[in-house]
Motif scaffolding. Structure first.
Motif, short mmCIF file in Angstrom:
data_model
loop_
_atom_site.label_atom_id
_atom_site.label_comp_id
_atom_site.label_asym_id
_atom_site.label_seq_id
_atom_site.Cartn_x
_atom_site.Cartn_y
_atom_site.Cartn_z
N LEU A 1 15.46 46.25 30.13
CA LEU A 1 14.51 47.11 30.82
C LEU A 1 13.57 47.75 29.81
CD1 LEU A 1 13.57 48.56 33.44
CD2 LEU A 1 15.24 50.35 32.92
N GLY B 1 15.07 39.24 35.61
CA GLY B 1 13.68 39.41 35.21
C GLY B 1 12.82 39.82 36.38
N ALA B 2 11.51 39.66 36.22
CA ALA B 2 10.57 40.02 37.29
C ALA B 2 9.24 39.35 37.02
CB ALA B 2 10.38 41.54 37.38
N SER C 1 6.48 40.72 37.15
CA SER C 1 5.59 41.65 36.43
C SER C 1 5.53 41.34 34.95
CB SER C 1 6.08 43.09 36.64
OG SER C 1 7.42 43.21 36.19
N THR C 2 6.61 40.83 34.39
CA THR C 2 6.64 40.50 32.96
C THR C 2 6.56 39.01 32.70
OG1 THR C 2 9.06 40.33 32.92
CG2 THR C 2 8.11 42.51 32.52
N THR D 1 12.41 43.36 32.56
CA THR D 1 11.80 44.05 33.70
C THR D 1 11.18 45.36 33.20
OG1 THR D 1 13.76 45.35 34.28
CG2 THR D 1 13.61 43.13 35.19
N ASP E 1 9.18 48.30 38.46
CA ASP E 1 9.85 47.28 39.26
C ASP E 1 11.01 47.86 40.06
OD1 ASP E 1 8.18 45.34 38.23
OD2 ASP E 1 9.58 44.70 36.68
N THR F 1 11.88 47.14 43.94
CA THR F 1 13.17 46.51 44.23
C THR F 1 13.95 47.30 45.26
OG1 THR F 1 13.24 45.67 41.96
CG2 THR F 1 15.29 45.65 43.19
N TRP G 1 12.91 42.98 41.33
CA TRP G 1 13.70 42.25 40.35
C TRP G 1 14.14 40.92 40.96
CZ3 TRP G 1 17.67 46.41 38.24
CH2 TRP G 1 16.98 47.32 37.44
#
Length: 731
Positions: free
Chosen positions: A63, A259-260, A262-263, A269, A273, A277, A295
């Motif tokens: 994170l 992960g996500a 966004s990245t 993450t 996020d 989530t 997420w």
């Protein structure tokens, strides 16, 4: 036109990499356990058995807790979860305020301050969305109450510890959060985080970890079976940022990375996020102002919790090493660049040491790409990561310089330049197409620890990518123009340049907003000059405008995708519509202006420009005609260098990295140009002679020994410099 753009955007939303969203289960209950300061190195089956068990049951990742400042305190971390966007309280920061009990639930004291004074107008977004959906919020601890409070500062159910929460409240409310502050509280002194990195002895931190684990275990033991659980190390614990723990237990995600989108990373993450989530897991619509995305469990990992802990711990080590080395590295680069120009000035004006200057120029130009190539190794897994990183960079730079100077292309003045720029362009282009794994945790890239960028083309890599592509295209154009294929030469510049520009700006690939604006005028100027056209200030301004229009079209197409699939380009279009874009622009402008005083960047700019200016105005006195020789040998190179300088200057003005863009363009382009001039004058080989190309058939001829009659250059590289029409000895 709008219908066409919408249709195109719909197609892109299907084909775009990373557009798939995490699967969510409507009406599911979600519980956020926030443990500010928690790192993967803290977890163990002996000290934190409950958290260790939870990590084994869920997907695990890192994170990035970066909000607004360099480090994130617990107040800022919880406030960011509340707002769904990076937030900061705006003054000396520590723990969040303790809620005041009300007739039902509790209220955050002086909550209006966040909206009216601190400028955090998005505070309360999470709680407001839950209440708008007809659901209630249950908070345990001050930070949890801050995260779940609505825009009036109210949370429906509040308890100071897990033992005070009634079972029916956990069943009634589907959005639950708990602040486990036992780990972070010992660090807070006088209501603020300390300036020191570690003020607790290992034994004291272990004691705090045991208390935090026990509190988390108390809640986990009474949660409903259908509850999804999020574990997050929501803040930093001192003066140094770190990657923190992120775990999601939902369905069958055990043994996978977390992960996500966004990245664009399967194991990283960001704080916003968490907001998306929690809402997605409960089937509540995510407000448009939330910049995070849900997420998602990524690829399966090998090994159990211990293997994941080691891998994610090493990721933090890599980021920390890059962060610690950054200042030293750029100071060293600046010192080497300035020293190079001073020594080159003293040697070139006396026509001494030309081979050595050429070797130094090529070696310096090989350093930037070496900072990415080193990530092909596992330097951060060694016992001495800093030493391994430095050794790897030096090794790759020397290897590339040797290849550029030792191959058969060394006899061509443009040969070493073509090799270095070709490798640099290929490495960065290939990195863009494969997920930018080389730029992440690179000293000339970015790190998730710092949290300014997580994927795509960074500002310094843009400067190197644009410079290498333009100079490589100019090298190819040189050979074509020598064969009277001027239109083909122009086409090469346009095709290579535009391909690189699209790669750099395309959302999900390069995602570089300012790079497109800066790249377009550089491509256009290079192409016009190679085509024999003049460039005016009006044309240059028009090219910059075209660059701005181009990137806004790309950003608008990104904006037409679902919010969870958008990158920061698409979100910027949304900020234009909501009136928030000016805040973003002024923030980036302030960051850009601050770089103009950087002691690591501006010396490179000043030294390079001073050398260029003096060498062009006083060629014989300054550099024995080296630069004029380079440009006489290849007018296309001159066009490419001018295009590079224009891209660098525009890039400096439109990017928050400011002077870093121009300084890196100069650090790569100017030494390589000098190497061409030395090679053109015969100073790049041991014998002092250089081979030149026959413009008719391309076969090499020894300079000064039977050069073809059709050679258009007004000098012979084997001549004595005093008799050359370009150079003369200094009196």
């Amino acid at each position: 036109m709008r219908r066409t753009l919408v249709a195109f955007a719909l197609v892109l939303s299907v084909l775009w990499p990373g557009a798939a969203q995490a699967a969510t289960q409507a009406d599911e209950r979600v519980v956020l356990i926030g443990v500010p300061g928690l790192q993967w190195s803290d977890l163990s089956p002996e000290v934190t058995p409950n958290l260790w068990r939870l990590a084994g049951q869920g997907a695990a990742g890192s994170l990035s807790v970066r909000t607004v400042g360099r480090v994130t305190c617990p107040y800022d971390g919880w406030l960011t979860v509340s707002a769904g966007t990076r937030s900061a309280v705006g003054y000396g920061c520590g723990l969040p305020p303790v809620p005041e009990p009300g007739q039902a639930g509790a209220v955050i004291p002086d909550y209006r301050y966040l909206h009216e004074v601190a400028g955090q107008k998005n505070a309360g977004t999470l709680g407001e969305a839950v209440h708008a959906a007809g659901q209630c919020t249950a908070a345990i601890g001050p930070g949890a109450a801050l995260a779940l409070a609505d825009r009036a500062g109210k949370v429906d159910v509040y308890a100071s510890s897990p033992g005070q929460v009634r079972a029916e409240d956990l069943t009634r409310c589907r959005v639950i959060a708990m602040d486990v502050d036992d780990l972070i509280r010992p660090y807070v002194t006088g209501g603020r985080l300390p300036a020191a990195e570690e003020q607790l002895a290992p034994a004291q931190r272990t004691t705090a970890l045991r208390l935090a684990d026990a509190k988390a275990g108390a809640l986990l033991s009474v949660l409903p079976k259908d509850a999804g659980v999020l574990l997050a190390g929501l803040s930093d614990h001192g003066s140094t940022p770190h990657l923190r723990v992120a775990v999601m237990r939902q369905g069958d995600v055990s043994g996978r990375f977390l992960g996500a989108a966004s990245t664009h990373r399967e194991d990283i993450t960001i704080l916003p996020d968490i907001t998306a989530t929690m809402l997605s897991m409960t089937g509540i619509p995510v407000p448009a102002t939330v910049v995070g995305v849900p997420w998602q469990a990524g690829e399966s990992r090998t090994g159990g919790v211990e293997a994941a802990r080691v891998e994610l711990k090493n990721a933090d080590v890599a980021g920390q090493t890059i962060r610690e080395m950054g200042g030293i590295f750029f100071t060293t680069v600046a010192a080497l660049q300035v020293a190079f120009y001073i020594v080159a000035f003293l040697l070139l004006r006396r026509r001494r040491g030309l081979p050595g200057v050429r070797v130094a120029a090529v070696a310096l130009a090989s350093v930037p790409v070496a900072t990415y190539l080193v990530n092909l190794t596992s330097w951060h897994h060694t016992g001495a990561p800093m030493l391994a990183l430095v050794g790897g960079i030096v090794g790759f730079a020397l290897l590339l310089a040797a290849a550029a100077l030792a191959g058969p292309w060394r006899r061509s003045p443009l040969g070493p330049l073509a090799v270095v720029t070709g490798v640099t362009a290929a490495v960065l282009g290939g990195d863009l197409l494969t997920g930018t794994t080389l730029q992440l945790n690179s000293v000339m890239g970015y790190t998730a620890v710092v949290g300014a960028r997580y994927y795509g083309l960074g500002n310094i890599p843009f400067a190197l990518f644009a410079t290498s592509v333009l100079l490589l295209a100019a090298t190819i154009a040189h050979r074509l123009t020598r064969r009277d294929l001027r239109r083909a030469a122009v086409a090469v510049v346009v095709v290579l340049g535009c391909t690189a520009m699209i790669m750099g700006g395309w959302p999900g690939v390069g995602s570089d907003f300012g790079g497109v604006i800066a790249f377009v005028p550089g491509i256009a100027v290079t192409a016009l000059l190679i085509g024999g056209q003049r460039v005016s200030i009006v044309k240059l301004g028009a090219f910059c405008l075209v660059g701005g229009v181009t990137v806004m079209i790309i950003a608008y197409l990104d904006y037409m995708r679902p919010p969870a699939s958008q990158t920061h380009l698409g979100r910027f279009v949304g900020q234009v519509f909501t009136g928030e874009a000016l805040d973003v622009i002024f923030r980036k402008l302030g960051a850009m202006l601050s770089t103009l005083l950087s002691p690591n960047l501006m010396p490179i700019v000043i030294a390079a420009f001073a050398f260029l200016t003096y060498a062009l105005l006083r060629p014989e006195a300054a550099s024995a005609g080296i630069l004029p020789a380079a440009f006489e040998h290849s007018p296309a190179l001159k066009a490419g260098l001018i295009g590079t300088l224009i891209s660098g200057v525009v890039g400096m003005l439109v990017n928050d990295s400011g002077a870093a863009v121009l300084s890196m363009a100069l650090a790569l382009g100017v030494p390589l140009t000098l190497s061409v001039g030395i090679g053109a004058l015969g100073g790049g080989t041991a014998s002092g002679e250089a081979e030149i190309e026959n413009p008719d058939d391309g076969t090499p001829h020894q300079a000064g020994a039977g050069a073809p009659e059709g050679d258009a250059r007004p000098y012979r590289t084997g001549q004595d410099p005093a008799s050359s029409s370009l150079v003369s000895r200094s009196n």
